[in-house]
Scaffold this motif. Structure first.
Motif: not given
Lengths: 276, 276
Positions: A47, A56-57, A59, A93, A95, A105-107, A113, B43, B45, B47, B59-61, B63, B93, B95, B97, B113, B137, B139
């Motif tokens: 990021s 804007i951040p 990714g 950063s 990730l 479940d992706p989470l 990070t 899912t 990411v 930012s 950056g964080s996951l 879904p 944002s 991302l 992929a 992105t 998602n 879940h």
């Protein structure tokens, strides 16, 4: 590192909620989990600050390797947005997430990070950084020496680890540098499968006689790391986590086998003992 | 959308470099590729701006599902860093992929992105956003109605698409909204495998007699989309890309089959014709 070695307490406020965990032996710290994760995954998401898009951040995909000081090393093109962004603002950063199985479940999966500033690798460190990047991403051999690619590294100032639901912490940066990745991680999934498929009875005895769950009727191994075994034992009062430590940290598949054989023998002896 | 429908020209400045592509028929636009990708992956990411960490992009996951206006919808917890970040600064944002096969070059894969601002979904749109998120998602059904979770959506202001090496563009946001995902994407990989495994000779005839590559001795199908087939045809002068369009866009596996049977029949007729 206030949360390292902590065990999240299961709550028991609803019928069918998991029993409180039984923890015997050492747990892996979040710093160790983080280092293990960053060593077993070789593509992350970088990021950066999109300078042409109002900050804007932004990714983008980033293959990486870790150098000897556990800094992620990227090999990035002058044509790419993230490179232009980093030249204008080094804040960034990475990730790193364990890939999720299809349908899972992706989470529930672990991720990490690494926050800090990315800088171009100085001349004197290029050889080491190049080797570190290629170790993580051999495909880069096609372009690592092109003139419009350069090596960058992330100087880490903060680390967020999320181990799945209910397990998360800010990992101390010094702790990250001091920790080592788990040497048995590449073998753990195979060992778990083997124990559950071929040694289910021994695993149940371990939960009953070593893991303080004499009521258990089923025990499933859910994880193995250098320090021990994780199981979920289920009895009439529901499921609960059981953690059984090895006598010594293990570093090879053979050592996993020896340590689990020892636990199984001890469980059988306890079962055969008077009152066992 | 200056780059939409453009075909990157292969260069021929080195021995063994690919031949210039032969393009017959319509290509998928980057807006369409972007919508297809965002529909087939659930899912990404996210930012955000880490307000407590000097504004470092974080950056964080995440879904997500897409709502009827093709905005990503997230269901995020007040306990999560990204939620705190967004409450302080909506710039963000996503991302997206395509997962990379083990051992494959991650940068050869398509990614996208979506940049903009994330806002909490207003009351009147909650029902639709909830359904959109759960479609992507399932879940989330375990926590979507918890009090500390809320639905957010990304209002898109810019879109960067990278289709692999040498294919990238800023996708026009209106074009993104106007485009539709490829209805045959879920069936494409299976159809490619079937054509290469069971109809290699017909594919070679297509490349030779419809694709202006009479010199080809091998032809491999590399992709199928609603508008046509991609092949790589190799002859004495090396490999080259061949694009063969269908007469009409296809929307089902049966229509892929019918359209490829038509191309194969036409190729056989051309091969059997005087001078063919």
């Amino acid at each position: 590192m206030p949360t390292d070695h902590d065990v999240p307490q299961a709550t028991r406020d609803a019928p069918g909620a998991p029993l409180a965990p039984v923890v015997l032996g050492r747990e892996t710290s979040d710093a160790e989990r983080s280092r293990t994760l960053a060593t077993s995954v070789t593509t992350g998401v970088l990021s950066t600050v999109a300078c042409d898009e109002d900050g804007i951040p932004y990714g983008s995909l980033a293959p990486f390797g870790l150098d000897s000081r556990a800094r992620p090393v990227f090999c990035i093109s002058e044509l790419a947005e993230h490179t232009r962004n980093l030249r204008a603002d080094p804040r960034s950063s990475l990730l790193v997430a364990r890939p999720s199985a299809p349908g899972a479940d992706p989470l529930a999966n672990a991720r990490l990070t690494l926050l800090g500033r990315s800088v171009e690798v100085p001349e004197e460190d290029i050889a080491e950084a190049r080797a570190a990047h290629l170790a993580g991403n051999p495909h880069a051999s096609y372009y690592v020496d092109f003139g419009d690619f350069s090596l960058w590294r992330l100087e880490i100032s903060a680390i967020r680890y999320v181990g799945g639901y209910g397990r998360m912490s800010w990992v101390d940066v010094d702790g990250w540098h001091a920790a080592s990745p788990d040497p048995v991680e590449p073998h753990a999934a195979g060992a778990v499968e083997h124990l559950n498929a071929d040694h289910a009875e021994a695993c149940l005895l371990m939960a009953q006689h070593l893991g303080q769950r004499p009521d258990a009727t089923i025990a499933v191994v859910t994880g193995i790391d250098r320090y021990g075994l994780d199981l979920v034992a289920t009895g009439p009062d529901g499921p609960g986590r059981v953690r059984l430590g090895f006598d010594e940290p293990v570093a090879t598949p053979e050592a996993i086998r020896a340590a689990t054989v020892t636990l199984a023998r001890r469980a059988r002896e306890a079962a055969a003992a008077p009152g066992g």
